[in-house]
Design a protein around this motif. Sequence first.
Motif, PDB file in Angstrom:
ATOM      1  N   VAL A  85      33.075 -18.229 -67.396  1.00  0.00           N
ATOM      2  CA  VAL A  85      33.029 -18.566 -68.438  1.00  0.00           C
ATOM      3  C   VAL A  85      32.997 -17.769 -70.039  1.00  0.00           C
ATOM      4  O   VAL A  85      33.623 -17.760 -70.678  1.00  0.00           O
ATOM      5  CB  VAL A  85      31.994 -19.834 -68.827  1.00  0.00           C
ATOM      6  N   ASN A  86      32.312 -16.205 -69.433  1.00  0.00           N
ATOM      7  CA  ASN A  86      32.454 -15.207 -70.115  1.00  0.00           C
ATOM      8  C   ASN A  86      33.546 -14.441 -70.722  1.00  0.00           C
ATOM      9  O   ASN A  86      34.121 -13.639 -71.191  1.00  0.00           O
ATOM     10  CB  ASN A  86      31.307 -14.407 -69.645  1.00  0.00           C
ATOM     11  N   ASP A  87      34.505 -13.966 -68.959  1.00  0.00           N
ATOM     12  CA  ASP A  87      35.288 -13.660 -69.273  1.00  0.00           C
ATOM     13  C   ASP A  87      37.110 -13.797 -69.332  1.00  0.00           C
ATOM     14  O   ASP A  87      37.920 -13.722 -70.407  1.00  0.00           O
ATOM     15  CB  ASP A  87      35.629 -12.544 -68.355  1.00  0.00           C
ATOM     16  N   TYR A  88      37.186 -14.963 -69.395  1.00  0.00           N
ATOM     17  CA  TYR A  88      38.043 -15.539 -68.872  1.00  0.00           C
ATOM     18  C   TYR A  88      38.732 -16.269 -71.475  1.00  0.00           C
ATOM     19  O   TYR A  88      38.572 -16.209 -71.404  1.00  0.00           O
ATOM     20  CB  TYR A  88      38.324 -17.474 -68.510  1.00  0.00           C
ATOM     21  N   SER A  89      40.384 -15.563 -70.669  1.00  0.00           N
ATOM     22  CA  SER A  89      40.739 -16.479 -72.585  1.00  0.00           C
ATOM     23  C   SER A  89      40.640 -17.356 -72.798  1.00  0.00           C
ATOM     24  O   SER A  89      40.105 -18.270 -71.167  1.00  0.00           O
ATOM     25  CB  SER A  89      42.087 -15.654 -71.988  1.00  0.00           C
ATOM     26  N   GLU A  90      41.150 -17.678 -73.997  1.00  0.00           N
ATOM     27  CA  GLU A  90      41.107 -19.193 -73.747  1.00  0.00           C
ATOM     28  C   GLU A  90      41.846 -20.062 -73.535  1.00  0.00           C
ATOM     29  O   GLU A  90      41.310 -21.712 -73.119  1.00  0.00           O
ATOM     30  CB  GLU A  90      41.216 -19.351 -76.031  1.00  0.00           C
TER      31      GLU A  90
ATOM     32  N   ALA B  88      37.439 -25.298 -74.596  1.00  0.00           N
ATOM     33  CA  ALA B  88      37.578 -23.992 -74.254  1.00  0.00           C
ATOM     34  C   ALA B  88      37.311 -23.462 -75.198  1.00  0.00           C
ATOM     35  O   ALA B  88      36.799 -21.662 -75.211  1.00  0.00           O
ATOM     36  CB  ALA B  88      38.811 -23.037 -73.691  1.00  0.00           C
ATOM     37  N   ARG B  89      38.026 -23.877 -76.829  1.00  0.00           N
ATOM     38  CA  ARG B  89      38.367 -22.961 -78.072  1.00  0.00           C
ATOM     39  C   ARG B  89      35.800 -22.901 -78.095  1.00  0.00           C
ATOM     40  O   ARG B  89      35.475 -21.614 -78.091  1.00  0.00           O
ATOM     41  CB  ARG B  89      38.319 -23.185 -79.081  1.00  0.00           C
ATOM     42  N   ILE B  90      34.931 -23.426 -78.394  1.00  0.00           N
ATOM     43  CA  ILE B  90      33.553 -23.378 -78.211  1.00  0.00           C
ATOM     44  C   ILE B  90      33.452 -23.052 -76.950  1.00  0.00           C
ATOM     45  O   ILE B  90      32.291 -21.807 -77.249  1.00  0.00           O
ATOM     46  CB  ILE B  90      33.104 -24.992 -78.332  1.00  0.00           C
ATOM     47  N   ILE B  91      33.876 -21.982 -75.577  1.00  0.00           N
ATOM     48  CA  ILE B  91      32.418 -21.477 -75.303  1.00  0.00           C
ATOM     49  C   ILE B  91      33.380 -19.697 -75.705  1.00  0.00           C
ATOM     50  O   ILE B  91      32.048 -18.999 -75.442  1.00  0.00           O
ATOM     51  CB  ILE B  91      34.046 -21.802 -74.032  1.00  0.00           C
ATOM     52  N   VAL B  92      34.464 -19.808 -75.755  1.00  0.00           N
ATOM     53  CA  VAL B  92      35.149 -18.322 -76.697  1.00  0.00           C
ATOM     54  C   VAL B  92      33.824 -18.456 -77.817  1.00  0.00           C
ATOM     55  O   VAL B  92      33.776 -16.629 -77.768  1.00  0.00           O
ATOM     56  CB  VAL B  92      36.348 -18.692 -76.819  1.00  0.00           C
ATOM     57  N   THR B  93      33.966 -19.341 -78.730  1.00  0.00           N
ATOM     58  CA  THR B  93      33.385 -18.706 -79.883  1.00  0.00           C
ATOM     59  C   THR B  93      31.939 -18.606 -79.653  1.00  0.00           C
ATOM     60  O   THR B  93      31.230 -17.507 -79.523  1.00  0.00           O
ATOM     61  CB  THR B  93      33.609 -19.963 -81.182  1.00  0.00           C
ATOM     62  N   GLU B  94      30.885 -19.281 -78.851  1.00  0.00           N
ATOM     63  CA  GLU B  94      30.122 -19.473 -78.240  1.00  0.00           C
ATOM     64  C   GLU B  94      29.315 -18.005 -78.115  1.00  0.00           C
ATOM     65  O   GLU B  94      28.533 -17.329 -78.235  1.00  0.00           O
ATOM     66  CB  GLU B  94      29.055 -20.372 -77.949  1.00  0.00           C
ATOM     67  N   ARG B  95      30.423 -17.757 -76.787  1.00  0.00           N
ATOM     68  CA  ARG B  95      29.833 -16.494 -76.013  1.00  0.00           C
ATOM     69  C   ARG B  95      29.988 -14.755 -77.147  1.00  0.00           C
ATOM     70  O   ARG B  95      28.972 -14.175 -76.409  1.00  0.00           O
ATOM     71  CB  ARG B  95      30.934 -16.566 -74.888  1.00  0.00           C
ATOM     72  N   GLU B  96      30.944 -15.192 -77.898  1.00  0.00           N
ATOM     73  CA  GLU B  96      30.751 -13.821 -79.336  1.00  0.00           C
ATOM     74  C   GLU B  96      29.277 -13.212 -79.149  1.00  0.00           C
ATOM     75  O   GLU B  96      29.125 -12.390 -79.714  1.00  0.00           O
ATOM     76  CB  GLU B  96      31.391 -14.229 -79.931  1.00  0.00           C
TER      77      GLU B  96
END
Length: 301
Positions: A134-139, A159-167
């Motif tokens: 969840v931290n490294d995979y692309s959207e 996927a979009r929420i995960i990528v946004t929030e993990r920043e």
Amino acid sequence: MSEYHVPVLLNECIEGLDLKEGGIYVDVTFGGGGHSREILKKLVGGKLVGFDQDIDAKANVPDDDRFIFVNHNFKYIENFLQYYGLEKVDGILADLGVSSHEFDVAERGFSFRFDGKLDMRMNQSAQISAAEIVNDYSEEDLSRLFWRYGEVKNARKLARIIVTEREDTPIETIQQFKDMIAPCTPKHIEHKYLAKVFQALRIEVNQEMEVLEALMNASEKVLKPGGRLVVITYHSLEDRIVKNMIKEGKTEGKAEKDFYGKILTPFKAINRKVILPTTEEQERNPRSRSAKLRIAERVEN
């Protein structure tokens, strides 16, 4: 053992193996040892090899000189059978469900019912955990795995929420992950939704589909003619692979045919319809509810 994992469809599996005196059998998902103990109880002579990559399963190994425990992933079944001089066997049993022990130990990170590290590794020495995914995979890759392995309908949004929030904050724990994806978790089916999300991550972490395909292909090579393949699946992705192998001779379902149009499959289905747990078993063991049992026999080439 009963606290570790209650064996599913126990009697049906033993009957399906059609145990032969002096036979060689493999339980590729040893876990709590429930199926293995029943095999040893009914088996006259012979050998039983039990595979489990989870180090915790070693505590359940029976005191029986007919039993060999292999603390590795069952995708290596050919290698280890050769190592022990057991290249051909009379039966293979696979219960593909995650053990109750793994679900119920919070630190293992398999269940959204507890807080703990977002882990999900069946082999605790493996490098990639759910947190790394969840931290490294692309959207795009996250969207793909949630749709493919969990059939999550809003996989792209998730996927979009995960990528946004993990920043802002790396994702490390189950509760943190649940809080983070709360905006796209449907409130009226929250439990069902999280089950799909966690299933998708678990399958990716442990490469479950690739490992199952490897087992199906290996079973063709290591089973003797007349040997039995007995497999319990718990979701449609697993069941499709097993069904394809039995019916078509290929895990992807692309059958080869001879000159006369007959499908060239190394197996003959013993049960035409899947075997399901009885109502009584489902009430006694709720985790058996989604189980499907398929039994096949290796035929002469």
